[in-house]
Structure formats: structure tokens, C-alpha cells
Design a protein around this motif. Structure first.
Motif, PDB file in Angstrom:
ATOM      1  N   LEU A 295      -1.307   0.585   2.881  1.00 34.96           N
ATOM      2  CA  LEU A 295      -0.561   0.777   1.639  1.00 34.96           C
ATOM      3  C   LEU A 295      -1.496   1.075   0.474  1.00 34.96           C
ATOM      4  N   ALA A 298      -2.988   4.653   0.804  1.00 32.96           N
ATOM      5  CA  ALA A 298      -2.008   5.678   0.463  1.00 32.96           C
ATOM      6  C   ALA A 298      -1.715   5.680  -1.031  1.00 32.96           C
ATOM      7  N   LEU A 299      -1.696   4.512  -1.644  1.00 30.94           N
ATOM      8  CA  LEU A 299      -1.428   4.408  -3.078  1.00 30.94           C
ATOM      9  C   LEU A 299      -2.530   5.084  -3.892  1.00 30.94           C
ATOM     10  N   THR A 302      -2.394   8.888  -3.463  1.00 27.71           N
ATOM     11  CA  THR A 302      -1.246   9.461  -4.167  1.00 27.71           C
ATOM     12  C   THR A 302      -1.519   9.594  -5.658  1.00 27.71           C
ATOM     13  N   SER A 438       3.680  13.272  -6.540  1.00 28.79           N
ATOM     14  CA  SER A 438       3.621  11.981  -5.845  1.00 28.79           C
ATOM     15  C   SER A 438       4.629  11.902  -4.705  1.00 28.79           C
ATOM     16  N   THR A 454      -0.758   9.969   1.995  1.00 30.26           N
ATOM     17  CA  THR A 454      -0.095   9.588   0.753  1.00 30.26           C
ATOM     18  C   THR A 454       1.128   8.735   1.055  1.00 30.26           C
ATOM     19  N   LEU A 455       1.691   8.163   0.010  1.00 35.60           N
ATOM     20  CA  LEU A 455       2.885   7.337   0.185  1.00 35.60           C
ATOM     21  C   LEU A 455       4.036   8.157   0.752  1.00 35.60           C
ATOM     22  N   GLU A 458       3.471   8.905   4.559  1.00 37.06           N
ATOM     23  CA  GLU A 458       3.641   7.694   5.363  1.00 37.06           C
ATOM     24  C   GLU A 458       5.108   7.275   5.400  1.00 37.06           C
ATOM     25  N   PHE A 459       5.799   7.411   4.271  1.00 35.77           N
ATOM     26  CA  PHE A 459       7.237   7.097   4.251  1.00 35.77           C
ATOM     27  C   PHE A 459       8.005   8.012   5.207  1.00 35.77           C
ATOM     28  N   TYR A 474       6.691   1.717   1.521  1.00 35.70           N
ATOM     29  CA  TYR A 474       6.154   2.959   0.973  1.00 35.70           C
ATOM     30  C   TYR A 474       7.109   3.544  -0.068  1.00 35.70           C
ATOM     31  N   LEU A 477       6.725   1.513  -3.261  1.00 40.61           N
ATOM     32  CA  LEU A 477       5.513   1.889  -3.990  1.00 40.61           C
ATOM     33  C   LEU A 477       5.659   3.258  -4.652  1.00 40.61           C
ATOM     34  N   LEU A 478       6.364   4.187  -3.996  1.00 37.56           N
ATOM     35  CA  LEU A 478       6.618   5.487  -4.617  1.00 37.56           C
ATOM     36  C   LEU A 478       7.365   5.320  -5.933  1.00 37.56           C
TER      37      LEU A 478
END
Length: 504
Positions: A295, A298-299, A302, A438, A454-455, A458-459, A474, A477-478
Motif C-alpha cells: 500500500l 503504491a501510494l 501514485t 491518480s 499505483t493505487l 492494484e485496485f 486501495y 487510499l485513492l
């Protein structure tokens, strides 16, 4: 400026050149065979119907909500403004995921129309609010003094002044819808974009996918020509002496609370459903997990890519808008229109075009962050162009003339006079691009350096496998990453406040 604008236009046209080259290779006979199929007719009907319906709905919703928040005594206007902008923090495919994961019956045209409208109406609402804030109420008062009713004044005075924001926002909605993949795939509504992905992903039929990309380019050109025709060549900057006053809010009277209910319903559908779905899957999802290292990685990726892309895209928009507004002519029009074409193409087509161009022209940038940022500029330049243009349209040219008469050169005038006036529009454009980057999926998957996740990617990996619980962190977090940019948009376009009221 002309050289800089031409360079930006050439970059934006790389995907179109790729598609045109592929069409020449296919040949007109084979291209016609690929297009003259019942499936193409079905995809055309779906794409055009959804685009027209969503553009009309977002335009009506954006203007209506903008008028309520900016020009009436609606209770809690600042709060409602923030909540109405907030759907920009929820990507369209996350919105689609929220609806589908709660109710599998949400699909087809109705589901796609609902989700796309709720996701994209802020693209119209924001520029409309910005222009309403800058619109001098003396224009409306003059119409009233001539005996015009409020309805006629709105139709003949206010609405024409909103034309750049309304048409620009609706154009963005239409272009985004032509290229939308994630939400429409989840909602099982086939369009040209979803079909192109199917062709590349399952059958590897590049010819058929390119033929459908040609149709998307033609649809994009139709949108651009229609918007250009409707926009006209009117100027919207205030020319009178003094400063424009703030508008006096219109008293809603007995309609106040019913209209509060309408605005509240829009907020619940656009924000409440996604929030409830994310929290539900975080709590009850059997596949829910919180891999902290993945996480965090990826955060960071992004945020870094979105910031770099937002800055590059906004800087690229400045010469294009400057030419389109301050130096109007056929060359300026061609440069500005060129920046919109690639926005109608799916990210996979843009990605393939840049892969081919980089390998043949600049092999050193293949699979680097620079190439990915270039893709973001191509894909999301219209967001910055539309937003910055709305601000520059209302920056009075007389201030430039005064600066020149005092001996200030063009660059110094731009830096000290014009850029400060359009700074809110620049910030809003950068924020809109940040939000788009993003949540970008396909170009990121194709062009990102090896090992970069990236988020959004992965999502998508988790949600496409129906692991809704694993996708929820994910998605959350987006949304959190999008909040600062959304707050910036809220502050740059917050409604004016005044205690004066006039009766209905």
C-alpha cells in the motif's frame, strides 16, 4: 508562444498519427470490411447514445447546482459546495465498483448513465460556479430594468455568459466518456473503448481495434466541431470601469427545503453509496487485507506520478490557451483543437502509440517515468486547457495594455499582471489533472517503469478478480489521495458570501 503551442500540439497528435499510419497499412478495402459489421453499428449506437445522454444530464445538473449554490440563499452553501465537488475524489471505476458490488442488477445503459453522470457532473459544475462568481450582476440588473423576467434574463444574459464553461465542461464529459473503460467494463455496457480492450486483450486483433479507434477519432472530431461552432468567437472579459460587484443571493422562499432535499439526494448518490460500499467491504470482505508495504509503495508512486504529470500538463496548457484567447486565428484554433483529439482515445491506444514512437525515435526514454508523464500530458491536457481558458477569457486585456503603456514588456506583463489573475484557474486545472492521473489505469500499466505499481492498477487487479475486500483498501487510499486536490478546487471556486437577499 506559437512555437511552444505547436510543440504541445505535435505531442498531442502522436496517437492520431499512429492510428492514421495503421489505417494506411490496413488499406481502405480491409478497413471498410472491419467497419461494415453489425457489431460496429451496435457499439456506435451505445457510445453515441450514452455520450449524448450523459453530456445533457451533466450540463443540466452542473448549471442547476451551480445556480443554487452561487446565486440563491440555499442554507449551508459552502458546505454544499464542498460536497458537490467531492465526487471528483471518487474515480468513476471506484463508483462503478461501489454500485456493482452492492447490487449486481446495476448494469447496462441505466447503470452506466447513472454512474457516469454522478462521477462527471463536477466537470461542468466547477467552471460554471467559477464564471458565475466573476459575472457582473449589473448585466442582469440592466435586463430587469428593461422589463425582462428572471427566466428571460437567465436565458438571454446569464446563459450566454456561461457558454465557455458549460460547453467546455460538457466537452470534457463527452471526451472522457468516449475513452472510459473501467466503469463501463464493470457495468457491462459495451462501447468502442471496451471493445478495443477486448480486441487487444483476448484476440490480439490490432487491425479491428485500430478500425474502432478510427471511429472514436471521428466522434471526437464531431464533438470538437460542435463545441467550436456553439462557442463562437465572443469575448467575455469585463470592459467597464471599476470592479464587478458580488451578486445578491435570490431568496428561495417556500422552495428552500425541497431544493435542499434535491441537492442532498445528489450528494447521497454521488458520495454516500461509494462511501458505504467501501466501508462495508473493509469490514465484511473475506478477501480484505492490509499489506502495508504494498500500500505504501503504491501510494508514493501514485502521488509522485500525479504531481509530475499535473505540473507538466498545466505548463503545456498555458501557451495553447494564450494563443486561443489572446491571438485568435486559424493557427491558434488548430493548435487548441489538436490537444483534444487523443482524449477520446483509450489509454491503451495512446500507450501503444508512445511505445512505437519512443522505440523508433527516442529509445532511451522507453519504460521511463518521462514517457509515462508524456502519456499523461496527452491524455489529460484538455482538462487543463478548458479550465485555464475559462479564467483567461475573463482576464481583461486592458490591463495588459496599461502595463505595456508603462513600458513593461510582454513577458513581464504576463508574469506580473495576467498570470496572477488566472492563478486560481491554473491551480484548478492542475488539481483536475492530478485527480485524473491518480486514477489512470491502462497507460500506466503499459508505460510505467518495471516494478512500478499505483493505487489504480492494484485496485483494478483485485476488483477484476472479484476480490472486493482486497480492492477496498486501495480504493480508500485513492479517495484519500484525491482529497487535497478536491479541497484546492473547493477553495478556488467557493461561493461568495453575502447577507443581502432579494425576493423571488
Amino acid at each position: 508562444m506559437l512555437v511552444a503551442g505547436a510543440a504541445v500540439a505535435l505531442l498531442a497528435l502522436v496517437p492520431l498519427v499512429y492510428v492514421a499510419t495503421y489505417v494506411v497499412i490496413i488499406g481502405p478495402a480491409d478497413l471498410w470490411q472491419l467497419l461494415a459489421r453489425p457489431r460496429i453499428a451496435e457499439l456506435l449506437r451505445n457510445t453515441v447514445t450514452l455520450a449524448i445522454a450523459c453530456m445533457a444530464a451533466t450540463a443540466a445538473l452542473g448549471v442547476s447546482l451551480g445556480l443554487l449554490v452561487e446565486r440563491t440563499d440555499l442554507p449551508g452553501r459552502r458546505l454544499w459546495h464542498g460536497l458537490l465537488v467531492a465526487p471528483l475524489a471518487v474515480p468513476a471505476f471506484v463508483n462503478g465498483y461501489a454500485w456493482v458490488s452492492l447490487d449486481r442488477s446495476v448494469h447496462g445503459f441505466t447503470g452506466a448513465f447513472t454512474v457516469v453522470t454522478l462521477s462527471y457532473y463536477p466537470l461542468v459544475y466547477l467552471p460554471v460556479v467559477a464564471m458565475l462568481r466573476r459575472l457582473d450582476p449589473a448585466l442582469e440588473e440592466s435586463a430587469w430594468s428593461l422589463g425582462h423576467s428572471r427566466a428571460r434574463t437567465f436565458r438571454t444574459v446569464v446563459l450566454p455568459q456561461l457558454r465557455p464553461a458549460l460547453l467546455g465542461g460538457a466537452l470534457l464529459v463527452g471526451l472522457h466518456l468516449l475513452a472510459e473503460f473501467g466503469a463501463l467494463s464493470l457495468l457491462r455496457f459495451p462501447t468502442f473503448t471496451t471493445a478495443i480492450y477486448d480486441q487487444y486483450g483476448s484476440t490480439f486483433n490490432g487491425a479491428a481495434a485500430t478500425a474502432m479507434a478510427v471511429v472514436l477519432v471521428l466522434l471526437c472530431l464531431v464533438l470538437l466541431l460542435a463545441e467550436l461552432r456553439l462557442r463562437g468567437d465572443r469575448r467575455y472579459a469585463r470592459l467597464g470601469r471599476g470592479a464587478a460587484r458580488g451578486a445578491v443571493p435570490l431568496a428561495l422562499g417556500r422552495w428552500r427545503w425541497p431544493l435542499v432535499g434535491v441537492v442532498g439526494a445528489v450528494v447521497v448518490l454521488a458520495l454516500g453509496i461509494p462511501a458505504f460500499s467501501l466501508l462495508r467491504w473493509l469490514v465484511v470482505g473475506t478477501s480484505t487485507e492490509f499489506p502495508v508495504a504494498e500500500l505504501a509503495e503504491a501510494l508514493v508512486a501514485t502521488i509522485a506520478l500525479a504531481l509530475a504529470g499535473a505540473v507538466a500538463t498545466t505548463l503545456a496548457a498555458i501557451p495553447v490557451v494564450w494563443l486561443a484567447v489572446r491571438h485568435r486565428g486559424w493557427a491558434s484554433t488548430v493548435i487548441e483543437r489538436s490537444t483534444y483529439v487523443a482524449n477520446a482515445l483509450p489509454g491503451i491506444v495512446v500507450g501503444l502509440a508512445l511505445v512505437v514512437a519512443s522505440l523508433r525515435l527516442v529509445p532511451a526514454i522507453y519504460q521511463t517515468a518521462a514517457l509515462l508523464v508524456a502519456a499523461y500530458v496527452i491524455l489529460f491536457l484538455p482538462r487543463a486547457v478548458v479550465t485555464v481558458r475559462a479564467g483567461l477569457e475573463q482576464a481583461p486585456t486592458v490591463l495588459d495594455d496599461v502595463a505595456h503603456s508603462l513600458g513593461t514588456g510582454p513577458l513581464a506583463t504576463a508574469r506580473r499582471v495576467t498570470l496572477p489573475l488566472i492563478a486560481p484557474s491554473l491551480g484548478a486545472g492542475a488539481a483536475l489533472v492530478f485527480l485524473a492521473i491518480s486514477t489512470e489505469l491502462t497507460a500506466t500499466l503499459m508505460l510505467s517503469p518495471i516494478g512500478t505499481h499505483t493505487l489504480a492498477t492494484e485496485f483494478w487487479s483485485a476488483s477484476s478478480e472479484l476480490r472486493y475486500g482486497a480492492a477496498a483498501p486501495y480504493a480508500l487510499l485513492l479517495v484519500l489521495v484525491s482529497i487535497p486536490a478536491t479541497v484546492l478546487l473547493m477553495r478556488s471556486d467557493s461561493p461568495a458570501t453575502t447577507t443581502e437577499r432579494v425576493p423571488v
